[in-house]
Design an enzyme around this catalytic site. Structure first.
Site, short mmCIF file in Angstrom:
data_model
loop_
_atom_site.label_atom_id
_atom_site.label_comp_id
_atom_site.label_asym_id
_atom_site.label_seq_id
_atom_site.Cartn_x
_atom_site.Cartn_y
_atom_site.Cartn_z
N GLY A 277 64.54 65.90 68.65
CA GLY A 277 65.76 65.11 68.76
C GLY A 277 66.89 65.85 68.07
O GLY A 277 67.97 66.03 68.61
N GLY A 278 66.60 66.31 66.87
CA GLY A 278 67.58 67.09 66.13
C GLY A 278 66.88 67.94 65.11
O GLY A 278 65.76 67.64 64.70
N MET A 279 67.53 69.03 64.73
CA MET A 279 67.04 69.85 63.62
C MET A 279 68.20 70.04 62.67
O MET A 279 69.25 70.57 63.05
CB MET A 279 66.51 71.19 64.13
CG MET A 279 65.99 72.09 63.02
SD MET A 279 64.63 71.33 62.08
CE MET A 279 64.99 71.88 60.43
N GLU A 280 68.01 69.58 61.42
CA GLU A 280 69.11 69.43 60.48
C GLU A 280 69.56 70.74 59.85
O GLU A 280 69.81 70.81 58.64
CB GLU A 280 68.70 68.43 59.39
CG GLU A 280 67.55 68.87 58.50
CD GLU A 280 66.14 68.55 58.99
OE1 GLU A 280 65.20 68.65 58.18
OE2 GLU A 280 65.97 68.21 60.17
N ASN A 281 69.67 71.82 60.63
CA ASN A 281 70.12 73.09 60.05
C ASN A 281 71.48 72.88 59.38
O ASN A 281 72.39 72.32 59.99
CB ASN A 281 70.21 74.14 61.16
CG ASN A 281 68.86 74.35 61.84
OD1 ASN A 281 67.84 74.50 61.18
ND2 ASN A 281 68.84 74.30 63.16
N HIS A 304 70.79 60.17 61.25
CA HIS A 304 69.56 60.69 60.63
C HIS A 304 69.78 62.13 60.18
O HIS A 304 69.45 62.51 59.04
CB HIS A 304 68.38 60.60 61.60
CG HIS A 304 67.09 61.09 61.02
ND1 HIS A 304 66.27 60.30 60.25
CD2 HIS A 304 66.50 62.31 61.04
CE1 HIS A 304 65.22 61.00 59.85
NE2 HIS A 304 65.35 62.24 60.31
N GLU A 305 70.34 62.94 61.08
CA GLU A 305 70.53 64.36 60.75
C GLU A 305 71.57 64.52 59.65
O GLU A 305 71.44 65.36 58.77
CB GLU A 305 70.92 65.15 62.01
CG GLU A 305 69.96 65.00 63.20
CD GLU A 305 68.50 65.25 62.85
OE1 GLU A 305 68.21 66.02 61.91
OE2 GLU A 305 67.62 64.66 63.51
N HIS A 308 70.14 64.05 56.23
CA HIS A 308 69.41 65.21 55.70
C HIS A 308 70.30 66.12 54.85
O HIS A 308 69.79 66.92 54.07
CB HIS A 308 68.80 66.04 56.83
CG HIS A 308 67.45 65.58 57.27
ND1 HIS A 308 66.38 65.47 56.40
CD2 HIS A 308 66.97 65.23 58.50
CE1 HIS A 308 65.31 65.07 57.06
NE2 HIS A 308 65.64 64.91 58.33
N GLU A 327 61.62 63.17 54.67
CA GLU A 327 61.83 62.22 55.77
C GLU A 327 61.89 60.76 55.35
O GLU A 327 62.64 59.98 55.91
CB GLU A 327 60.77 62.42 56.86
CG GLU A 327 60.88 63.78 57.57
CD GLU A 327 62.21 64.01 58.26
OE1 GLU A 327 62.99 63.06 58.45
OE2 GLU A 327 62.48 65.17 58.63
N ASP A 385 52.60 72.20 61.15
CA ASP A 385 53.13 71.54 62.35
C ASP A 385 52.11 70.58 62.96
O ASP A 385 52.48 69.59 63.58
CB ASP A 385 53.53 72.58 63.41
CG ASP A 385 54.94 73.12 63.16
OD1 ASP A 385 55.74 72.42 62.52
OD2 ASP A 385 55.23 74.24 63.60
N TYR A 393 57.79 59.56 57.87
CA TYR A 393 59.06 58.90 58.19
C TYR A 393 59.01 57.42 57.82
O TYR A 393 59.76 56.95 56.98
CB TYR A 393 59.36 59.02 59.69
CG TYR A 393 59.66 60.42 60.16
CD1 TYR A 393 60.97 60.82 60.39
CD2 TYR A 393 58.64 61.34 60.40
CE1 TYR A 393 61.27 62.10 60.83
CE2 TYR A 393 58.93 62.62 60.84
CZ TYR A 393 60.24 62.99 61.05
OH TYR A 393 60.52 64.26 61.48
#
Length: 631
Positions: A277-281, A304-305, A308, A327, A385, A393
């Site tokens: 969905g997203g990656m909080e880079n 959500h992102e 983070h 999370e 992973d 979560y």
């Protein structure tokens, strides 16, 4: 912090050596005929020896990483000759998902000594570096590449200390072909001549948050410190969806959790095959284009992102076995922001859908499955992973909510969260650090022994699998759930009461109220004959939705009711995106369904496999009982 327990998922010599800075100098080349391209260049690591007799530095690497040469640029004994002093290096087996790269120094380092190493290498085939053919992008014209570091994939992007227990600043110079743009998770970005991009990240971050994307990418401003990046064909939709929205969320986050330290908050809309969905880079969240619903109905997913930025990126779990620290706190923060923006009722409704996902997960695995603990023991050789699930979560959210419940005053708990972020910012911590600080911050609770209340012991939360001992009160959501429950009942009846159904106006229902309604319909499925067809005709807002959360549920309902007339919608949805959270449940539903549903699964997978991320391909193969190629 983070001294407790070695990270079993990393081969690096993090205790003996600290990593001060990483510099990547890379050239990106796409393959002429699709497939994996190449990243060529150097990684420069500035290390400091932390103890006598430290032994040679060991880095995390990967079988797909071709290391050409290692050199000592400066170190014990001062500067090396131009080009550095060549070092012997040895690549040693570590696990299925990584190798250990040991560098032999000319003489042992002493505690406190610094050195700079340069490693000349080539990458491209590894699981953390994703190459997309033009047909896998939204524009279908040019290839695209991106990296995905979480959890342990960046060791196939560059050699380094690939553990969340280590944070360092980084910089990068990336040369890309004409007509392409490079972006990274960095605090500064500059384009130089010769299509070379220069990046700097001025705050220390763990290696999994270093991210690069290269493609036909353009940007548009959507706020004073935010812009959206996307392929040209998506940029207008992205601007329309997010204009003004991000700043509102950031401002509420700052009010609750303290300053946003990262400078910019930009969003990169990824090609449809992006598996998350997203990656909080940091500075540049990578998100699925599924968020472009056209009506802002999924804009809140970005909360959500954004959360983070404080929990995960600023205060980080020291090992992947404590992932709930990233999370669980982020889920709590997300719902605090959502409560401020959308109100308590809607937030409780969204939290109820999260609780339903946790219930579904625990029903699938059995409550006492070892993954259903907050502190997961990741054995040597196990890929972190493969431990990914809902527990960190949603059970993590319940534990943070329990801590808030012990405090009993929302403003006091908000103040604690600010103090927690301030205490541990730019560090990696364990649950013991977090909970120790909680008890230190609230000495009256420590005195009462709240960490050992029978049935709710902190130790039980962390180390006993199963359903959360405490569930936050979601009853404010009932004013939105009740009408959805009642409507689902009407649709599950033998003989439909269309008068009662038509009396319920769903036009004003927002995403999670509709999601909740569809979850109830799915639970009651299969419905009596003909009901689902009628439901589909009555609510085109649902059955024809472009909103991915609604599409997922509608496809699940179609499969549970074996509605072959709408199989095409399942197929279309799986062709349109490759997000893991949407893709795997649909393949599970097809494989557990009728013969025709199984045939649909095989047909759809053979057509879409090339556009899926390799991890998602392998998970689908497992579901369908197909052979999985080893990395």
């Amino acid at each position: 912090m983070a001294a407790a327990g070695r990270d079993a998922a990393s081969a690096c010599s993090a205790g003996a050596w600290s990593l001060r800075h990483l510099h990547l100098s890379l050239r990106v080349a796409f393959a002429a005929a699709g497939g994996a391209g190449r990243l060529r260049g150097t990684a420069r690591l500035e290390l400091r020896c932390e103890r006598e007799g430290a032994g040679p530095p060991v880095l995390d690497a990967h079988p797909s990483l071709a290391v050409r040469r290692a050199a000592l640029l400066e170190g014990p004994g001062g500067r090396a000759p131009p080009g550095g002093q060549a070092l012997a290096l040895e690549s040693l087996p570590f696990t299925g998902y990584g190798r250990a790269l040991r560098l032999a120094l000319p003489r042992p380092a002493r505690a406190g000594e610094s050195l700079a190493l340069e490693i000349d290498y080539e990458a491209g085939e590894g699981p953390g570096v994703c190459w997309l053919a033009p047909e896998q992008t939204a524009g279908k014209q040019k290839p695209y590449m991106y990296t995905q570091g979480q959890a342990v994939l960046n060791r196939s992007f560059f050699p380094g200390f690939d553990t969340p227990s280590v944070k360092c600043t980084y910089s990068a110079t990336v040369k890309v072909p004409e007509g392409f743009t490079a972006v990274m998770s960095a605090t500064s970005w500059e384009k130089q001549e010769d299509n070379t991009f220069v990046f700097k990240m001025s705050h220390p971050i763990p290696s999994y948050l270093i991210a690069l994307a290269v493609g036909d990418i353009v940007s548009a401003d959507v706020g004073p410190r935010s812009r959206v990046w996307a392929e040209p064909c998506l940029i207008e939709a992205a601007k329309k969806e997010y204009d003004g929205v991000i700043e509102q969320f950031l401002a509420v986050g700052e009010k609750l959790f303290g300053p946003y330290v990262w400078g910019r908050y930009d969003i990169l809309f990824m090609p449809p095959s992006f598996p998350f969905g997203g990656m909080e880079n940091p500075c540049l969240t990578f998100v699925t284009p599924c968020l472009l619903a056209g009506d802002r109905s999924l804009a809140d997913v970005i909360i959500h992102e954004i959360s983070h930025s404080w929990f995960g990126n600023l205060v980080t779990n020291a090992t992947w076995g404590e992932f709930w620290l990233n999370e669980g706190f982020t889920m709590y923060a997300q719902r605090r922001i959502s409560t401020e923006v959308y109100g308590l009722a809607y937030t409780c409704l969204e939290a109820a859908t999260g609780r339903a996902l946790l219930r579904q997960h625990m029903d699938n695995t059995g409550e006492d499955h070892p993954l259903n603990k907050l502190r997961v023991v990741i054995e040597p050789g196990v890929n972190p992973d493969d431990t990914y699930n809902e527990t960190p979560y949603e059970k993590g959210y319940c534990f943070v909510s329990y801590l808030a419940h012990l405090v009993g005053d929302q403003s006091k708990f908000d103040a604690f969260l600010q103090a927690y972020v301030n205490r541990f910012k730019f560090q990696s911590i364990t649950a013991d650090d977090a909970l120790g600080f909680f008890l230190e911050y609230f000495p009256e609770l420590k005195e009462k022994g709240v960490d050992s209340i029978p049935g709710f012991e902190f130790d039980r939360w962390l180390n006993t699998p199963g359903w959360p001992p405490y569930l936050p009160d979601l009853s404010p959501g009932e004013q939105l759930m009740k009408p959805a429950d009642e409507l689902a009942e009407l649709w599950a009846a033998n003989g439909l009461n269309m008068e009662a159904i038509n009396a319920v106006d769903i036009t004003a229902w927002r995403t999670y109220q509709l999601v909740y309604f569809l979850d109830q319909v799915l639970q009651k499925s299969p419905l009596p004959k003909g009901n689902v067809e009628r439901l589909s005709k009555t609510y085109p807002k649902i059955s024809e939705a472009q909103n991915a959360e609604l599409r997922l549920r509608w496809c699940q309902i179609v499969l549970k009711n074996n509605l072959e007339a709408e199989y095409s919608k399942v197929k279309a949805f799986l062709h349109s995106q490759g997000k893991q959270k949407y893709t795997l449940p649909l393949y599970r539903a097809m494989w557990g369904g009728s013969e025709s549903a199984r045939a649909l699964a095989l047909e759809t997978f053979s057509a879409t496999a090339p556009q899926l991320h390799v991890n998602v391909q392998n998970y689908v193969k497992k579901i369908l009982g197909l052979e999985v190629a080893e990395d």
